[in-house]
Design an enzyme around this catalytic site. Structure first.
Site, PDB file in Angstrom:
ATOM      1  N   ASP A 136      31.955   8.872  22.277  1.00  0.00           N
ATOM      2  CA  ASP A 136      30.819   8.748  21.343  1.00  0.00           C
ATOM      3  C   ASP A 136      29.513   8.389  22.058  1.00  0.00           C
ATOM      4  O   ASP A 136      28.521   8.059  21.425  1.00  0.00           O
ATOM      5  CB  ASP A 136      31.130   7.699  20.265  1.00  0.00           C
ATOM      6  CG  ASP A 136      31.362   6.286  20.849  1.00  0.00           C
ATOM      7  OD1 ASP A 136      31.251   6.118  22.083  1.00  0.00           O
ATOM      8  OD2 ASP A 136      31.647   5.373  20.054  1.00  0.00           O
ATOM      9  N   GLU A 143      27.920   0.642  21.562  1.00  0.00           N
ATOM     10  CA  GLU A 143      28.281   1.733  20.657  1.00  0.00           C
ATOM     11  C   GLU A 143      27.023   2.359  20.053  1.00  0.00           C
ATOM     12  O   GLU A 143      25.925   1.796  20.155  1.00  0.00           O
ATOM     13  CB  GLU A 143      29.201   1.188  19.559  1.00  0.00           C
ATOM     14  CG  GLU A 143      30.547   0.664  20.068  1.00  0.00           C
ATOM     15  CD  GLU A 143      31.529   1.784  20.464  1.00  0.00           C
ATOM     16  OE1 GLU A 143      31.090   2.879  20.854  1.00  0.00           O
ATOM     17  OE2 GLU A 143      32.752   1.543  20.399  1.00  0.00           O
TER      18      GLU A 143
END
Ligand code: F6R
Length: 262
Positions: A136, A143
């Site tokens: 990702d 993140e």
């Protein structure tokens, strides 16, 4: 950004190891940022080889790891401290006291994170940071939507990362901690050089977005486009979605010899 496409993970890791080794030779007191996961394993094997066979000296080197799971003690078989001890530190002549991994068992997490940042600053900052990349686009455990200004702090892993990392926990997602301590994007961007390694087809999309996509916090690694000295070591499988792959090969193949390992 410099994109170095090698035929496979082994040759990519060896090329990255040359950059690390050159730094350690030129600056024996180098401060190196390290990553865990499957990607840097061949790089670490090569550094161990260079230490054992060619005397590469880590005795004055200091290291700071990117991240650690919260709730895993240092001796847990999936703690990043244990990973580093087993896969690198115990096999080279680094002083254990010069190695740093965030404390996943810290009672006061914010204070522990602030102390980690201070320790990096006290060491003179990171000369070279080794990075892997999540599917990702995370670097460290920053993140998607992590602030580009972030420093070492607690983060919650995405469900995607928990699923990706379940392979280290016997395939059981429920065993993967959801929280971690990670250097921030700001911390990573302060490193004087960043080298990102990415191997395999499952990294191709993230690599293309990192290099050729817009710079956006939804793809944290894309911030490396703003770093003055970032190199990506990737294999052919991870390069398949790059629009300008041929150009990157042409640039690398045409480099003067004196620049090749720089
Ligand atoms: C680990 C880290 C992560 C990993 C990434 C890729 O210290 O910072 O960003 O680099 O999750 O993991 P692998 O290499 O296992 O695919």
């Amino acid at each position: 950004m410099e994109i170095i496409i090698k035929k496979d993970a082994l040759s990519g890791s060896h090329a990255a190891a040359r950059v690390v080794a050159r730094l350690v030779c030129e600056k024996p007191t180098a401060v190196i940022g390290l990553a865990t996961g499957s990607t840097p394993l061949m790089l670490y094997k090569q550094l161990i080889h260079l230490h054992k066979e060619e005397g590469l000296d880590f005795s004055k080197v200091t290291t700071f790891n990117l991240d650690e799971y919260i709730g895993l003690p240092a001796d847990h078989e999936q703690s990043y401290r244990r990973f580093m001890n087993e896969n690198l530190f115990s096999q080279i002549n680094i002083k254990m006291g010069n190695t740093h991994v965030p404390d996943g068992m810290a009672k006061d997490v914010p204070a522990s994170c602030a102390a980690y940042e201070q320790a990096i600053a006290n060491a003179g900052g990171i000369d070279l940071q080794v990075l892997g990349i999540g599917s990702d686009g995370h670097v460290g455990f920053n993140e998607p939507t992590s602030s580009f200004a972030s420093r070492t702090r607690i983060k919650t892993l995405t469900k995607q990362t928990v699923a990706d990392n379940a392979r280290f926990f016997g395939g059981d997602e429920s065993k993967v901690p959801h929280h971690c301590i990670t250097m921030g994007i700001g911390t990573i961007m302060d490193a004087r050089m960043n080298i990102l390694l990415a191997f395999g087809a499952n990294k191709a999309e993230a690599v293309a977005a990192t290099v050729e996509g817009p710079v956006a916090s939804i793809m944290p690694s894309s911030i490396l486009q703003h770093h003055p000295s970032a190199k990506l070591f990737i294999d052919e499988a991870a390069a398949t979605q790059l629009k300008l792959a041929d150009y990157y090969r042409w640039v690398y193949d045409g480099k003067p010899d004196w620049q090749k390992d720089a």
